[in-house]
Design an enzyme around this catalytic site. Structure first.
Site, PDB file in Angstrom:
ATOM      1  N   MET A  99       0.842  -1.199   0.000  1.00 26.40           N
ATOM      2  CA  MET A  99       0.000   0.000   0.000  1.00 26.40           C
ATOM      3  C   MET A  99       0.873   1.243   0.000  1.00 26.40           C
ATOM      4  O   MET A  99       1.725   1.397   0.881  1.00 26.40           O
ATOM      5  CB  MET A  99      -0.894   0.014   1.237  1.00 26.40           C
ATOM      6  CG  MET A  99      -1.971  -1.030   1.221  1.00 26.40           C
ATOM      7  SD  MET A  99      -2.815  -1.127   2.825  1.00 26.40           S
ATOM      8  CE  MET A  99      -1.638  -2.122   3.730  1.00 26.40           C
ATOM      9  N   GLY A 187       1.349   3.968   5.485  1.00 24.42           N
ATOM     10  CA  GLY A 187       2.186   3.160   4.600  1.00 24.42           C
ATOM     11  C   GLY A 187       2.464   1.770   5.128  1.00 24.42           C
ATOM     12  O   GLY A 187       2.819   1.621   6.283  1.00 24.42           O
ATOM     13  N   SER A 188       2.302   0.728   4.305  1.00 25.15           N
ATOM     14  CA  SER A 188       2.426  -0.605   4.845  1.00 25.15           C
ATOM     15  C   SER A 188       2.246  -1.686   3.782  1.00 25.15           C
ATOM     16  O   SER A 188       2.196  -1.406   2.593  1.00 25.15           O
ATOM     17  CB  SER A 188       1.386  -0.800   5.947  1.00 25.15           C
ATOM     18  OG  SER A 188       0.126  -0.382   5.462  1.00 25.15           O
ATOM     19  N   ARG A 189       2.094  -2.939   4.278  1.00 23.06           N
ATOM     20  CA  ARG A 189       1.938  -4.096   3.399  1.00 23.06           C
ATOM     21  C   ARG A 189       1.124  -5.163   4.135  1.00 23.06           C
ATOM     22  O   ARG A 189       1.148  -5.238   5.359  1.00 23.06           O
ATOM     23  CB  ARG A 189       3.330  -4.638   3.067  1.00 23.06           C
ATOM     24  CG  ARG A 189       3.364  -5.811   2.128  1.00 23.06           C
ATOM     25  CD  ARG A 189       4.801  -6.196   1.864  1.00 23.06           C
ATOM     26  NE  ARG A 189       5.144  -7.505   2.423  1.00 23.06           N
ATOM     27  CZ  ARG A 189       6.381  -7.922   2.610  1.00 23.06           C
ATOM     28  NH1 ARG A 189       7.406  -7.138   2.347  1.00 23.06           N
ATOM     29  NH2 ARG A 189       6.607  -9.123   3.085  1.00 23.06           N
TER      30      ARG A 189
END
Length: 218
Positions: A99, A187-189
């Site tokens: 993301m 922000g991330s995954r």
């Protein structure tokens, strides 16, 4: 009408207050008109960015116990067989969705079922696409089980800017595909770990929409 996620309410209120104060103070204490306008425009852009980040669009999920849907919006950056060391301790098919800061950051349940496992891990803040992010970053691990697909694990992973992961999954709880499972700030995954042999409906580089788009099916 734009909806915002409840995890952003406090930040949005603070952002509005600071924005109004900044606009008024710039107009009062700075005499150079063009500089006032530049500062005020910059403040409005920052406010818009905050609102954009915490938006929570309504998604209509077609419930199907044979499918696994995208838990988040973003780009498919990993598809590979890997050893999952925390829960399964055997080989699984990993699908990772990255993301960016402009994506919707709501996490949704990828399938309906019972929460078998839910654990938070404190950790580092490596960039989300780093290979070690899934084992060294701040993260949560959740396992859902249903009678058709079996057990599926998803992992929320903090990125370089993320400082808080919100996870609503509780062990023993029955959850519904597409409903709100949490939020990752800034922000991330998310990694999905699927049974080997699962039929994928996405490929590397695909952009997916959380809560609606099918990632895999049994």
């Amino acid at each position: 009408m734009i909806r915002f996620h409840k995890e952003g309410y406090k930040i949005i209120v603070i952002a509005f207050i600071l924005s109004i104060a900044g606009i008024l103070l710039a107009d009062k204490f700075i005499e150079i008109i063009w500089l006032v306008k530049v500062i005020q425009i910059a403040i409005l852009i920052l406010l818009f960015t905050v609102l954009q980040f915490f938006r929570n669009p309504k998604r209509v999920t077609t419930l199907d116990e044979r499918t696994i849907i995208a838990p988040v919006d973003g780009k498919v950056v990993v598809i590979e067989e890997v050893e999952e060391p925390e829960y399964f301790k055997d080989k699984r098919l990993q699908v990772s969705i990255f993301m960016s800061p402009i994506n919707v950051h709501v996490t949704r349940y990828a399938m309906s079922g019972i929460i078998k496992y839910s654990k938070y891990h404190p950790g580092k803040y490596l960039v989300a696409w780093h290979p070690k992010a899934s084992t060294e970053n701040e993260r949560t691990t959740v396992v859902i089980e249903n009678n058709v697909i079996g057990e599926v694990l998803y992992r929320q992973i903090a990125g370089a800017l993320a400082k808080r992961i919100v996870n609503y999954a509780k062990e023993g709880e029955e959850v519904v595909q597409g409903t709100d499972a949490g939020f990752i700030k800034f922000g991330s995954r998310v990694d999905l770990y699927l049974p080997l042999g699962t039929e994928l409906a996405v490929k590397l580089g695909d952009k997916v929409k959380g809560g609606t788009q099918i990632v895999a099916r049994k």
